[in-house]
Scaffold this motif. Structure first.
Motif, PDB file in Angstrom:
ATOM      1  N   LYS A  75      -8.226   4.729   5.561  1.00  0.00           N
ATOM      2  CA  LYS A  75      -7.890   6.140   5.760  1.00  0.00           C
ATOM      3  C   LYS A  75      -6.626   6.457   4.974  1.00  0.00           C
ATOM      4  N   ALA A  76      -6.696   7.572   4.269  1.00  0.00           N
ATOM      5  CA  ALA A  76      -5.511   8.056   3.549  1.00  0.00           C
ATOM      6  C   ALA A  76      -5.188   9.446   4.066  1.00  0.00           C
ATOM      7  N   PRO A  99      -0.196   3.953   8.718  1.00  0.00           N
ATOM      8  CA  PRO A  99       0.782   4.660   7.887  1.00  0.00           C
ATOM      9  C   PRO A  99       2.199   4.474   8.430  1.00  0.00           C
ATOM     10  N   ILE A 141      -8.556   0.082   1.985  1.00  0.00           N
ATOM     11  CA  ILE A 141      -8.008   1.294   2.563  1.00  0.00           C
ATOM     12  C   ILE A 141      -9.095   1.929   3.416  1.00  0.00           C
ATOM     13  N   LYS A 181       0.849  -1.185   0.000  1.00  0.00           N
ATOM     14  CA  LYS A 181       0.000   0.000   0.000  1.00  0.00           C
ATOM     15  C   LYS A 181       0.882   1.232   0.000  1.00  0.00           C
ATOM     16  N   ASN A 182       0.278   2.386  -0.227  1.00  0.00           N
ATOM     17  CA  ASN A 182       1.022   3.636  -0.123  1.00  0.00           C
ATOM     18  C   ASN A 182       1.358   3.880   1.342  1.00  0.00           C
ATOM     19  N   GLN A 216      -1.177   5.573   3.828  1.00  0.00           N
ATOM     20  CA  GLN A 216      -2.519   5.010   3.969  1.00  0.00           C
ATOM     21  C   GLN A 216      -2.603   4.040   5.137  1.00  0.00           C
ATOM     22  N   THR A 217      -3.832   3.861   5.633  1.00  0.00           N
ATOM     23  CA  THR A 217      -4.124   2.844   6.639  1.00  0.00           C
ATOM     24  C   THR A 217      -5.029   1.802   5.987  1.00  0.00           C
TER      25      THR A 217
END
Length: 133
Positions: free
Chosen positions: A131-132, A98, A129, A69-70, A73-74
């Motif tokens: 939360k971002a 994150p 995802i 993932k990024n 992000q969560t």
């Protein structure tokens, strides 16, 4: 000819070529935009892969999974253990928050689960995802 017109009505007019072309182009445009939206809306932004699993006993199992993932992000991933009838005998929600890195990163996790009965397989059911930043 007038007796046929009186009996069956006047012939129907066809759509003009320009109107027909505009309707076709409009319909195709709506279809393409819809397909693009569905493609964009269904991408979760997180990828996962089951690496291995171990069933230690009728009440314990574990899985090794990779989650990509990024960094900002969560993600929440649902790890499940199933028996030979494909019934879920253990379940755990893994939250991956994150990190300090930048861009896309892959992290390996060893997830331990308690099970109600002997599991025959353990792995990730889904990830999303939540939360971002």
């Amino acid at each position: 000819m007038s007796s046929l017109t009186n009996r069956y009505g006047s012939p129907k007019r066809r759509l003009a070529k320009k109107t027909r072309r505009n309707l076709i182009v409009g319909g195709l445009s709506v279809g393409v935009i819809g397909a693009l939206y569905l493609t964009w809306a269904t991408q979760s932004g997180v990828d996962f892969k089951d690496q291995s699993f171990v069933v230690s006993s009728p009440t314990q199992a574990s899985a090794v999974v990779d989650i990509s993932k990024n960094a900002d992000q969560t993600a929440q991933c649902e790890v499940r253990a199933m028996n030979e009838s494909y019934a879920i005998v253990g379940w755990k929600t893994l939250t991956v928050g994150p990190s300090e890195g930048k861009g896309r990163e892959t992290t390996r996790f060893d997830v331990n689960l308690r099970t109600e009965s002997l599991a025959t397989t353990v792995g990730i059911e889904e990830c999303k995802i939540v939360k971002a930043s």
